[in-house]
Design an enzyme around this catalytic site. Structure first.
Site, short mmCIF file in Angstrom:
data_model
loop_
_atom_site.label_atom_id
_atom_site.label_comp_id
_atom_site.label_asym_id
_atom_site.label_seq_id
_atom_site.Cartn_x
_atom_site.Cartn_y
_atom_site.Cartn_z
N GLU A 124 0.66 -1.20 -0.11
CA GLU A 124 0.08 0.00 -0.16
C GLU A 124 0.85 1.29 0.04
OE1 GLU A 124 -3.50 0.67 -0.02
OE2 GLU A 124 -2.57 2.26 -0.62
N VAL A 127 2.93 3.57 -3.27
CA VAL A 127 2.06 4.54 -4.18
C VAL A 127 1.34 5.45 -3.46
CG1 VAL A 127 0.45 4.85 -6.32
CG2 VAL A 127 1.91 2.75 -6.23
N GLY A 129 2.22 7.29 -0.90
CA GLY A 129 2.48 7.47 0.68
C GLY A 129 1.18 6.95 1.44
N GLU A 185 15.47 14.95 -2.81
CA GLU A 185 16.85 14.11 -2.50
C GLU A 185 18.12 15.13 -2.98
OE1 GLU A 185 16.85 10.81 -1.86
OE2 GLU A 185 14.97 10.65 -1.56
N LYS A 200 5.19 4.32 -10.02
CA LYS A 200 3.84 4.55 -9.36
C LYS A 200 2.77 4.20 -10.40
CE LYS A 200 5.69 7.34 -5.76
NZ LYS A 200 5.90 8.55 -5.28
N1 HSE Z 1 10.23 11.02 -3.65
C1 HSE Z 1 8.99 10.54 -3.46
C2 HSE Z 1 7.87 11.91 -3.61
C3 HSE Z 1 8.66 10.19 -1.96
O1 HSE Z 1 8.50 13.00 -3.79
O2 HSE Z 1 6.91 11.88 -3.85
C4 HSE Z 1 7.24 9.22 -1.99
O3 HSE Z 1 7.49 8.35 -2.95
#
Ligand code: HSE
Length: 401
Positions: A124, A127, A129, A185, A200
């Protein structure tokens, strides 16, 4: 007592430990028994953590312990995350993951193995969060045929586009802001180039049509070339610009990731900052929207814990097993496009000869912003090439949702 092992004690792993601990009374009341975190696998030690005594460095300790019935993989990356997930299933343990890369690349194999062993492989949190999206597709939407999915599935890029729209910051400035806030990141390429969204939307499409498209077989475009002028022109025409993953489910399923002009009438147009939103269209239900926090430690952990409770509580929800598939020919897809072209004397005739009747957004003399009528992708590409040949440089091209 249900014993679980967490693989990875990073952002999501530590969030999962926190949710299980803080809401232990509520969870026990719902389940009728407590959940114990028996082990946490990580390369590091955490001497100051209340979970310091559960840290192990050897996955075999977990695999060999018959008390552990659920293994939760939150390590990120393909290896050893996939290898440990497979080993856990082979050792007779249910596996839960937040790792979309593993689900997209190895989901078919791990779902099949889980099925053969009478176990569950749930994802779950991979995708959207914390947004419930996998389970509703597998349960509430199961009487319906899903025909279309469109989603803002990446919080980082949605934050960047929101900042560009609100403050007039350039892409580079908004990215730096997202990095300073810890959303993006240090190497943001997977987010800003669209690959995170691609994984996703491929997972959602696989649940809807039973075929997992290889992500390198679908068209993927990120947001690095979006300019403040594009956002301004889009707004003038009544659109917001968002990075959208789309899946048109059918005999030739088309899956695509690209920035889109989203009309103000679409619920996706109002989704801002790090939030995600997913619209699922099906034959009997019509459109249904899912909205919420698509990233972050505790929201994502709540989805992980929902999977733990699902298994511990004996719910029969199971994602369908999928097979490898190939997407339809994206060049045959039909859409309108926003174009920004360098101005040229007599551009009106050139444009109408190549594109037909366009919606003009702006003509500054040096730049022409317009929206084409609906065209097949291959026809629009050929028309743009002809305009460039005729001396109208293409400054931007963005699909309209
Ligand atoms: N890097 C992803 C985002 C994290 O910014 O949505 C969650 O999958």
């Amino acid at each position: 007592m249900i014993s679980v092992a967490l693989l990875g004690f990073g952002v999501i792993g530590s969030g999962t430990a926190e949710v299980l601990t803080q809401n232990s009374a509520l969870i026990e009341a719902r389940l009728g028994e407590p959940i114990q975190i028996k082990y946490i696998l990580d390369l590091r030690d955490f001497p100051d953590s209340p979970f310091a005594d559960r840290i192990v460095h050897d996955v075999n300790v977990i695999l060999a312990d018959s008390e552990v019935s659920i293994v939760v993989e939150m390590m990120g990356g393909l290896h050893p995350a996939y290898d440990f997930s497979r080993a856990a299933l082979e050792a007779g343990k249910h596996v839960i993951t937040s790792n979309k890369a593993v689900v997209a690349a190895y989901g078919e194999e791990l779902l099949t193995l889980a099925e053969e062993k009478g176990l569950r492989y749930l994802f779950e949190a991979s995708v959207g969060g914390g947004i419930p999206i996998i389970r509703p597709i597998c349960t509430d939407l199961s009487p319906c045929q899903i025909t279309h999915i469109e989603g803002i599935l990446n919080g980082t890029t949605n934050y960047i586009l929101t900042r560009m729209a609100e403050s007039g910051a350039s892409f580079a400035e908004a990215l730096a802001e997202a990095q300073a806030l810890g959303y993006a990141e240090r190497d943001p390429s997977a987010d800003v180039e669209g690959w995170d969204t691609a994984r996703k939307i491929c997972i959602l499409a696989a649940l809807a049509c039973g075929k997992m498209m290889p992500i390198d077989a679908i068209p993927v475009e990120g947001i690095t070339r979006i300019t403040v002028a594009d956002i301004r022109n889009a707004r003038k025409a009544g659109y917001a610009i968002k990075l959208v993953g789309t899946a048109d489910i059918g005999e030739n399923t088309l899956v695509q990731v690209s920035p889109r002009l989203v009309p103000a009438s679409s619920p996706l147009s109002t989704i801002s900052d790090v939030f995600n939103g997913i619209l699922v269209r099906s034959d009997f239900l019509g459109d249904v929207m899912f909205y919420g926090r698509g990233a972050g430690s505790l929201p994502t952990a709540s989805a992980v814990v929902a999977d733990i409770l699902d298994i511990a509580g004996g719910s029969p929800c199971k994602p369908r097993t999928w097979h490898a598939g190939q997407p339809g020919n994206a060049a045959e897809g039909i859409c309108r496009r926003y174009l920004c072209l360098a101005g040229k004397e007599g551009w009106e005739d050139l444009v109408s000869a190549q594109l037909g009747q366009v919606e003009l957004i702006d003509d500054t003399g040096s730049e022409i912003a317009l929206i084409t009528p609906p065209m097949r992708e291959c026809e629009a590409d050929a028309a743009i090439a002809a305009l460039e040949e005729a001396g109208m440089a293409l400054l931007s091209a963005i699909r309209v949702l």
